[in-house]
Scaffold this active site. Structure first.
Site, mmCIF file in Angstrom:
data_model
loop_
_atom_site.group_PDB
_atom_site.id
_atom_site.type_symbol
_atom_site.label_atom_id
_atom_site.label_comp_id
_atom_site.label_asym_id
_atom_site.label_seq_id
_atom_site.Cartn_x
_atom_site.Cartn_y
_atom_site.Cartn_z
ATOM 1 N N CYS A 120 82.564 52.866 62.020
ATOM 2 C CA CYS A 120 83.451 53.656 62.901
ATOM 3 C C CYS A 120 84.287 52.789 63.823
ATOM 4 O O CYS A 120 85.283 53.252 64.377
ATOM 5 C CB CYS A 120 82.620 54.638 63.710
ATOM 6 S SG CYS A 120 81.500 55.594 62.695
ATOM 7 N N HIS A 261 85.779 57.442 69.752
ATOM 8 C CA HIS A 261 85.322 57.767 68.404
ATOM 9 C C HIS A 261 84.797 59.200 68.396
ATOM 10 O O HIS A 261 84.150 59.643 69.352
ATOM 11 C CB HIS A 261 84.225 56.792 67.970
ATOM 12 C CG HIS A 261 83.653 57.147 66.633
ATOM 13 N ND1 HIS A 261 84.463 57.403 65.545
ATOM 14 C CD2 HIS A 261 82.374 57.327 66.215
ATOM 15 C CE1 HIS A 261 83.704 57.704 64.512
ATOM 16 N NE2 HIS A 261 82.438 57.672 64.889
ATOM 17 N N ASN A 291 83.072 63.731 61.929
ATOM 18 C CA ASN A 291 83.099 62.269 62.072
ATOM 19 C C ASN A 291 83.740 61.664 60.822
ATOM 20 O O ASN A 291 83.168 61.720 59.742
ATOM 21 C CB ASN A 291 81.665 61.764 62.264
ATOM 22 C CG ASN A 291 81.585 60.261 62.445
ATOM 23 O OD1 ASN A 291 82.573 59.552 62.273
ATOM 24 N ND2 ASN A 291 80.400 59.771 62.773
HETATM 25 N N1 ACO Z 1 70.741 72.075 61.173
HETATM 26 C C1 ACO Z 1 69.653 72.534 61.786
HETATM 27 N N2 ACO Z 1 68.677 71.748 62.264
HETATM 28 C C2 ACO Z 1 68.837 70.428 62.131
HETATM 29 C C3 ACO Z 1 69.979 69.863 61.508
HETATM 30 C C4 ACO Z 1 70.945 70.761 61.014
HETATM 31 N N3 ACO Z 1 72.071 70.321 60.397
HETATM 32 N N4 ACO Z 1 69.863 68.526 61.524
HETATM 33 C C5 ACO Z 1 68.717 68.234 62.139
HETATM 34 N N5 ACO Z 1 68.090 69.374 62.506
HETATM 35 C C6 ACO Z 1 66.806 69.528 63.212
HETATM 36 C C7 ACO Z 1 65.911 68.319 63.023
HETATM 37 O O1 ACO Z 1 65.191 68.423 61.818
HETATM 38 C C8 ACO Z 1 65.038 68.416 64.244
HETATM 39 O O2 ACO Z 1 64.028 69.363 64.003
HETATM 40 P P1 ACO Z 1 62.515 69.117 64.550
HETATM 41 O O3 ACO Z 1 62.659 69.036 66.052
HETATM 42 O O4 ACO Z 1 61.801 70.313 64.051
HETATM 43 O O5 ACO Z 1 62.107 67.822 63.934
HETATM 44 C C9 ACO Z 1 65.970 68.971 65.318
HETATM 45 O O6 ACO Z 1 67.050 69.585 64.605
HETATM 46 C C10 ACO Z 1 66.501 67.940 66.270
HETATM 47 O O7 ACO Z 1 66.935 66.795 65.511
HETATM 48 P P2 ACO Z 1 67.543 65.523 66.207
HETATM 49 O O8 ACO Z 1 67.885 64.495 65.180
HETATM 50 O O9 ACO Z 1 66.674 65.109 67.345
HETATM 51 O O10 ACO Z 1 68.888 66.153 66.826
HETATM 52 P P3 ACO Z 1 69.875 65.510 67.841
HETATM 53 O O11 ACO Z 1 70.039 66.408 68.994
HETATM 54 O O12 ACO Z 1 69.587 64.041 68.107
HETATM 55 O O13 ACO Z 1 71.262 65.566 67.022
HETATM 56 C C11 ACO Z 1 72.685 64.091 65.753
HETATM 57 C C12 ACO Z 1 71.359 64.867 65.794
HETATM 58 C C13 ACO Z 1 73.791 65.110 65.809
HETATM 59 C C14 ACO Z 1 72.744 63.317 64.457
HETATM 60 C C15 ACO Z 1 72.784 63.138 66.968
HETATM 61 O O14 ACO Z 1 71.583 62.407 67.086
HETATM 62 C C16 ACO Z 1 73.943 62.171 66.878
HETATM 63 O O15 ACO Z 1 75.094 62.557 66.982
HETATM 64 N N6 ACO Z 1 73.654 60.868 66.727
HETATM 65 C C17 ACO Z 1 74.692 59.823 66.772
HETATM 66 C C18 ACO Z 1 75.601 59.822 65.555
HETATM 67 C C19 ACO Z 1 76.591 58.682 65.672
HETATM 68 O O16 ACO Z 1 77.177 58.426 66.708
HETATM 69 N N7 ACO Z 1 76.776 57.913 64.609
HETATM 70 C C20 ACO Z 1 77.577 56.718 64.738
HETATM 71 C C21 ACO Z 1 78.781 56.732 63.952
HETATM 72 S S1 ACO Z 1 78.529 57.167 62.248
HETATM 73 C C22 ACO Z 1 78.971 55.769 61.304
HETATM 74 O O17 ACO Z 1 79.016 54.677 61.784
HETATM 75 C C23 ACO Z 1 79.211 55.993 59.849
#
Ligand code: ACO
Length: 334
Positions: A120, A261, A291
């Site tokens: 990214c 980003h 993203n």
């Molecule tokens: N729908 C429903 N539930 C979901 C989904 C979904 N699509 N995805 C995950 N969950 C559930 C999980 O299984 C988890 O359930 P559990 O508590 O029963 O285990 C719960 O939701 C919470 O999951 P988390 O992973 O803790 O959710 P979080 O609030 O952290 O959000 C996310 C996840 C959106 C991925 C976030 O962590 C994020 O944005 N991370 C950073 C991403 C980023 O910046 N990437 C860098 C750039 S990408 C690149 O370089 C290619």
């Protein structure tokens, strides 16, 4: 032209362009594909829909469309382009570089063309390379492009990742600064390879070729430890933003628009809060595109430019974070 003359000169962004594929995939449509909901995706990420490239529509095609628009705005003919840098983690082929196909599509046959892989942060890595290459007199101009067909590298059965990503491309044309508009005032890059495993495409490279035995494991798709990446993203982007602002001799109060980003609205809000920048000074379009990795900042910059969200003389902060881990920032006087 690729002369060896060595002198330093300021560099500006003379044109921007972007391209988004036609097909829209909404959160509601994803509900039919994996166990998720529009409510979960929108509240956890801010994303409502994303664009998906057509079959046969490749990263290089989207990159070339965005580049054409940027070149047109800059008034540079493809035959006069010196340097093409494509930032992507979803290349058309492992080799040659996607930039080579882009050169072919554009008919920019007098240019040098290569890719950078910094996820990214890639568009801002490309900006840094091109800026210094032009400043040193090695090239007269450059087209830098962030382009991704992430839909081809997403595991569509994994709800943790498939809801996050989209396809698209953004581009900018860099020229030596003559009148100061669009001038790049400062930039900053960083990498933390110790965290490489937090976000990667584990298979498909020499470390883990795809074989008949492992083909069912979908190893050539994005894998991410989302919660860990989130924490690193907020800290690294805040630090990168502050460093570029300081290098430009400015304070956050001088920044008219932050173009971050576009990974997660909660990350963007957390950074804005830490920088003490109001939400009205932060550009967001991830609700429409998700993203798009290396393309995200480039698409947002073009939208901000073409919609008048940035005006001549404004100070813009670009800041990105991605797999690597990598981060990057730049301050521009529009
Ligand atoms: N729908 C429903 N539930 C979901 C989904 C979904 N699509 N995805 C995950 N969950 C559930 C999980 O299984 C988890 O359930 P559990 O508590 O029963 O285990 C719960 O939701 C919470 O999951 P988390 O992973 O803790 O959710 P979080 O609030 O952290 O959000 C996310 C996840 C959106 C991925 C976030 O962590 C994020 O944005 N991370 C950073 C991403 C980023 O910046 N990437 C860098 C750039 S990408 C690149 O370089 C290619």
């Amino acid at each position: 032209m690729n002369s060896g003359t060595c002198f330093l000169r300021p560099v500006r962004i003379a044109g921007t362009g972007s391209y988004l594929p036609e097909k829209v995939l909404t959160n509601h449509e994803l509900e039919a594909m994996v166990e998720t909901s529009d409510e979960w995706i929108a509240s956890r990420t801010g994303i409502r829909e994303r664009r998906i490239a057509a079959d046969g529509e490749l990263t290089s095609h989207m990159a070339a469309q965005a580049a054409r628009r940027a070149l047109e705005q800059a008034g540079v003919a493809p035959a006069d382009v010196d340097l093409i840098i494509v930032a992507t983690i979803t290349p058309d082929t492992l080799t040659p570089a996607t930039a080579c196909y882009v050169q072919q599509h554009l008919g920019a046959l007098n240019s040098v063309a290569f890719d950078v892989s910094a996820a990214c942060s890639g568009f801002l890595y490309a900006l840094e390379i091109a800026r210094h290459s032009i400043a040193a007199g090695a090239f007269r101009n450059a087209v830098i492009i962030g382009a991704e067909k992430l839909s081809a590298f997403v595991n569509w059965t994994d709800r943790n990742t498939c809801v996050l990503f989209g396809d698209g491309a953004g581009a900018a044309v860099l020229l030596p600064s003559e009148n100061g508009h669009g001038r790049i005032l400062s930039s900053h890059l960083g990498t933390d390879g110790a965290q490489a495993e937090l976000l990667n495409i584990p298979g498909g490279g020499a470390a883990c070729p795809i074989t008949l035995e492992n083909v069912d494991q979908r190893l050539a798709t994005l894998a991410m430890q989302g919660r860990e990446v989130f924490k690193h993203a907020v800290n690294a982007m805040r630090r990168a933003a502050e460093t570029a602002i300081e290098k430009a001799g400015l304070t956050t109060g001088d920044i008219d628009l932050v173009i971050p980003h576009q990974a997660n609205l909660r990350i963007i809000d957390a950074i804005a809060e830490r920088l003490e920048v109001g939400k009205d000074r932060v550009f967001v379009n991830l609700d429409k595109y998700g993203n798009t990795s290396a393309a995200a900042v480039a698409i947002a910059l073009d939208e901000a430019n073409r919609t008048g969200a940035v005006k001549t003389g404004d100070h813009i902060l670009l800041v990105a974070f991605g797999a690597g881990l990598t981060w990057a920032s730049a301050v521009i006087e529009w």
